[in-house]
Scaffold this active site. Structure first.
Site, PDB file in Angstrom:
ATOM      1  CB  SER A  57      -0.880   0.016   1.252  1.00  0.00           C
ATOM      2  OG  SER A  57      -0.081   0.343   2.374  1.00  0.00           O
ATOM      3  CE  LYS A  58      -2.524   7.099   0.253  1.00  0.00           C
ATOM      4  NZ  LYS A  58      -3.280   8.171  -0.369  1.00  0.00           N
ATOM      5  NE  ARG A  59      -2.382   2.933   5.251  1.00  0.00           N
ATOM      6  CZ  ARG A  59      -3.368   3.005   4.356  1.00  0.00           C
ATOM      7  NH1 ARG A  59      -3.733   4.176   3.899  1.00  0.00           N
ATOM      8  NH2 ARG A  59      -3.990   1.920   3.941  1.00  0.00           N
TER       9      ARG A  59
END
Ligand code: GLU
Length: 508
Positions: A264-266
């Site tokens: 994920s972008k996190r």
């Protein structure tokens, strides 16, 4: 009917920066198009105005541009199938939705958001957690199938809250051949009556996507696995319209470095690596690091992405873009998730840095040095520095972070090594070597090395007690390229100043 020409599209929604998975999708589409002498098209899927993020479309184009994935058609480019932004094609879609209503493959639905919420609440009370709008429930809702003709006509002329939903048949098997996964089948009872035209007259993704794929004569849809379940709806719609569907290839998920779960972008922020091609200013969300700014060359990023879900079946790992086009083949896309291995990405980058000529590296390194405030070194110095460091860096910024001592005197010294290696009884020898350095005729690495080494042997000293101390005195750290070449680059005056400063501090 088959397609005369291979035409593929990359169809991102401009809802934020392009994730690395999207870049891989673009790359595979590009490679397949080029390999088959076909067309690579960019289509911006911006029908959902609530999720539109300004700047995202430019970001997508800049990313493709940086990577050299040239488009044949797309927004801002000439092409016979434009416009290539769905918001500019708005007028096209309603008639197709209406055609499906006329054929009985779709119907008008009038339920308001509140009514839908209420129905969901009621279902929950009965223990149904996700209410599906489908053959089992549609007759309890407000639509042209459940209401009388008069009421339907009334609501249509009134015009508020009119949507169009697909009329998904009961008990049918929907099958299609996926190039990656083989035969994929869905039971129609699993599908819901998706909205295809919204109350504001805008199509949803499903309608716009297939109408455009049809009108743009797309032969192959190559996209992420998350769209696999939508494909059942799409295949059904193709048959409603009696259109030839394109071939489908669904790419595997990109997994976290642990191999567990989707990247994920996190994760980027969490693990300190980029998951976007270019830096993105996310406003309140903060700035996201890009591969480019992290110091990756585009060649390395492309090569890394090529192997994130595709394998040639042999041992070759390094590919130029032309070699990728030559080797690429949809049938070799891997089914299982591809683990994002950042170390592997850096390894690729290192290989590409090593391959580059000093001349090619001069500008990027100069830019980096200017950013770090270094302005007093000429091209000759920087070029020799690049040659010395080239094989020791994985990322461009490491040309500075791993070797800042070539640009300023050390601000700290490796105390542990000093404690272990420095003996005060050797100080007179260091003083002697200081004057050797001072008096060497030609201050080059060979001469420095032979003079210093002869001295060490003649005096019966231990190399392991002298050379590390010389290195720390000159550079502050044990990490670095060859000692004598480094001394030559630093230059006699600088080396002497550094030694003086070091031994003075040490003996105070
Ligand atoms: N707009 C969709 C996306 O954002 C496109 C999916 C597809 O390629 O059909 O990925």
């Amino acid at each position: 009917m088959t397609f005369e020409k291979i035409r593929v599209r990359f169809a991102p929604s401009p809802t934020g920066p392009l994730h690395i998975g999207g870049v891989r999708t673009a790359l595979y589409n590009y490679l397949f198009a080029k390999k088959m002498k076909g067309d690579f098209i960019l289509r911006i899927e911006d029908t959902d105005q609530t999720r539109y993020v300004p700047g995202a479309e430019d970001y997508i184009k800049e990313s493709l541009d940086w990577l050299g994935l040239a488009l044949n058609e797309g927004p801002g480019l000439e092409g016979n199938y434009g416009p290539y932004r769905q918001s500019e094609r708005k007028h096209l879609y309603a008639k197709y939705a209406k055609q499906l209503v006329e054929q009985g493959n779709a119907y008008y639905a009038f339920d308001t958001a509140e009514e839908l919420a209420e129905a969901r609440e009621k279902a929950k009370e009965k223990g149904i957690h996700t209410l599906k709008y489908d053959a089992t429930t549609r007759m309890n809702m407000k639509n042209s199938l459940s209401l009388s003709e008069e009421e339907t006509a009334q609501r249509l002329s009134d015009g508020t809250n009119v949507t169009i939903r697909l009329n998904i048949p009961r008990d049918e098997t929907i099958s299609f051949e996926d190039i990656v996964r083989g035969q994929v089948s869905f039971n129609s009872n699993e599908l819901d009556d998706k909205v295809i035209l919204k109350a504001d007259g805008m199509p949803t993704y499903h309608l716009a996507n297939i109408v455009d794929d049809h009108l743009m004569v797309i032969s192959h849809v190559i996209r992420g696995e998350e769209w696999l379940s939508s494909t059942a709806h799409h295949v059904l719609m193709y048959s409603f319209f009696n259109w030839t569907p394109p071939s489908f290839a669904h790419l595997p998920l990109i997994l976290k470095p642990s191999g567990k779960g989707k990247l994920s972008k996190r994760d980027g922020a969490k693990f300190g690596f980029p998951v976007f091609p270019l830096e993105w200013d996310g406003g309140e969300d903060g700035t996201y690091l890009g591969f480019k700014e992290a110091g990756f060359t585009k060649e390395a990023l492309l090569n890394f992405l090529l192997l994130l879900g595709w394998s040639s079946g042999d041992d070759i790992e390094k590919y130029t873009l032309d070699e990728m086009i030559e080797a690429f083949d949809l049938s070799r896309i891997i089914k299982s998730g591809a683990r994002f291995d950042y170390d592997k990405a850096k390894w690729f980058n290192q290989q590409y840095i090593i391959d580059k000529s000093t001349e090619d590296l001069l500008n990027p390194v100069k830019e980096l040095l200017i950013k770090e405030g270094v302005t007093d070194k000429d091209d000759a110095y920087i070029s020799s520095f690049i040659e010395l460091m080239k094989e020791r860096v994985e990322l461009i910024p490491e040309f500075y972070s791993k070797a800042s001592f070539f640009f300023s005197k050390p601000s700290e010294y490796d105390e542990k090594t000093i404690r272990k290696k420095y003996k005060s009884e050797n100080q007179p020898h260091f003083d002697k070597m200081y004057s050797i350095i001072e008096n060497i005729e030609n201050f080059n690495s060979q001469e420095i090395e032979s003079n210093i080494k002869s001295y060490i042997s003649d005096e019966n000293l231990k190399f392991g007690e002298i050379l590390p101390v010389m290195r720390i005195a000159s550079m502050g750290t044990m990490q670095g390229p060859d000692l004598f070449t480094s001394l030559e680059l630093l230059g006699r005056k600088e080396v002497l100043e550094r030694w003086k400063m070091f031994f003075q501090q040490l003996n105070n």
